[in-house]
Design a protein around this motif. Structure first.
Motif, PDB file in Angstrom:
ATOM      1  N   VAL A 285      -6.550  -0.979  -1.045  1.00 53.34           N
ATOM      2  CA  VAL A 285      -6.014  -2.303  -1.381  1.00 53.34           C
ATOM      3  C   VAL A 285      -7.060  -3.370  -1.044  1.00 53.34           C
ATOM      4  CG1 VAL A 285      -4.220  -4.019  -0.826  1.00 53.34           C
ATOM      5  CG2 VAL A 285      -3.602  -1.609  -1.059  1.00 53.34           C
TER       6      VAL A 285
ATOM      7  N   PRO B 227      -4.145   1.633   2.238  1.00 52.27           N
ATOM      8  CA  PRO B 227      -4.490   0.295   2.747  1.00 52.27           C
ATOM      9  C   PRO B 227      -5.951  -0.090   2.526  1.00 52.27           C
ATOM     10  CG  PRO B 227      -3.065   1.421   4.296  1.00 52.27           C
ATOM     11  CD  PRO B 227      -3.376   2.418   3.224  1.00 52.27           C
TER      12      PRO B 227
ATOM     13  N   ASP C  40      -1.932   2.407  -3.776  1.00 49.64           N
ATOM     14  CA  ASP C  40      -3.240   2.562  -3.142  1.00 49.64           C
ATOM     15  C   ASP C  40      -3.133   2.555  -1.616  1.00 49.64           C
ATOM     16  OD1 ASP C  40      -4.444   2.375  -5.724  1.00 49.64           O
ATOM     17  OD2 ASP C  40      -4.202   0.196  -5.629  1.00 49.64           O
TER      18      ASP C  40
ATOM     19  N   SER D 244       0.851  -1.197   0.000  1.00 53.06           N
ATOM     20  CA  SER D 244       0.000   0.000   0.000  1.00 53.06           C
ATOM     21  C   SER D 244       0.887   1.247   0.000  1.00 53.06           C
ATOM     22  CB  SER D 244      -0.891   0.010   1.240  1.00 53.06           C
ATOM     23  OG  SER D 244      -0.149   0.409   2.381  1.00 53.06           O
TER      24      SER D 244
END
Ligand code: MN
Ligand code: MN
Ligand code: MN
Length: 277
Positions: free
Chosen positions: A23, A20, A18, A11
């Motif tokens: 994700v 967390p 992205d 992440s």
């Protein structure tokens, strides 16, 4: 219905594209039943990811990918089921992150001494809160016209053996495995088929009390997967698997494409439960 998992994901807490929770959302869209977030040298994203996973009904395993050195060879070690906040683990993760930041400053000083156009501010403008590293340095040098490509910056100044090389902070494999165990986690050798170092060093690495090997990985060939699966069986080690997806447009390392069976996740969570009981 067969369910699939992905136990190697990054992440924005390390070098992923992205956040967390994004994700996890991405994993949900891909229909995955369970995931592990395994950012480089940080447990920072785990709480957010775990919370998002609860909301989205995906099983979640805490993870981390620790950057270790065996001699001057870079070896990555995955920790699964680690409890964040364990002082021993957080100490080595802090050493790695902090050391990498100071390393960047040292490299910039060396480049400046050679009259190259680069400042720490220009690097920090690119990092978006991540730990600044050599790739950021190379991009600034390239943007400032010091070299024709980003790779050229590595070849001319930044690589091992070149004038502005500064070694990374050293954490040994043994110490990382110990710290993962101290945090009640399981230690796995990451992607042994990636690059030559890990594969060559496997006999030595296996002297440390690893719990498993990452057998399935997006950069492993079919032959690699078979080879490492056999090795894991011979050594009585567990197997894990993941895409190593960094989000964004990261070529072959895409989440969800790898069909890693749920049983792999199940075996790991069972081993974790047995360890804690
Ligand atoms: Mn990475
Ligand atoms: Mn890795
Ligand atoms: Mn990784």
């Amino acid at each position: 219905m067969t369910q699939f998992v992905d136990l190697h994901l990054h992440s924005t807490c390390s070098d992923g594209a992205d956040a967390p929770a994004e994700v996890v959302a991405h994993a949900a869209r891909n229909g995955l039943a369970a995931i592990a977030l395994t950012d480089h040298d940080t447990t920072e994203g785990l709480a957010e990811a775990a919370e998002a996973a609860r909301e989205m009904g995906i099983e979640f395993l805490n993870g981390v990918e620790v950057s270790t050195l065996y001699g001057h060879h870079s070896i990555h070690i995955l920790g699964y089921g680690i409890e964040p906040g364990c002082p021993e683990l957080e100490a080595i993760l802090h050493k790695l992150r902090d050391g990498r930041e100071r390393r960047t400053e040292k490299i910039v000083e060396k480049l400046q001494e050679r009259g190259l156009p680069i400042t720490m501010d220009e690097i920090l403008a690119l990092t978006d809160g991540d730990a600044p590293g050599r790739l950021h340095i190379a991009r600034v040098l390239h943007d400032n016209g010091a070299c024709k490509t980003v790779q050229e910056a590595f070849d001319k100044w930044l690589k091992f053996g070149k004038s502005c090389f500064v070694p990374i902070p050293k954490v040994s494999c043994e110490r990382a495995v110990e710290a993962i165990h101290a945090a009640n986690g399981l230690a796995f050798i990451a992607h042994p088929g990636l690059g030559n170092a890990t594969r060559k060093l496997l006999p030595h690495l296996l002297a440390s009390p690893f719990d498993g090997i990452e057998v399935i990985h997006s950069k492993h060939s079919q032959a690699d997967t078979v080879e490492f699966k056999v090795l894991a069986q011979e050594q009585g080690l567990m197997i894990s698997g993941g895409s190593d997806c960094h989000g964004g447009a990261n070529g072959p390392r895409l989440m969800g494409g790898m069909k890693i069976p749920y049983a792999i996740y199940e075996a790991i969570t069972e081993a974790l439960a047995a360890k804690r009981s």
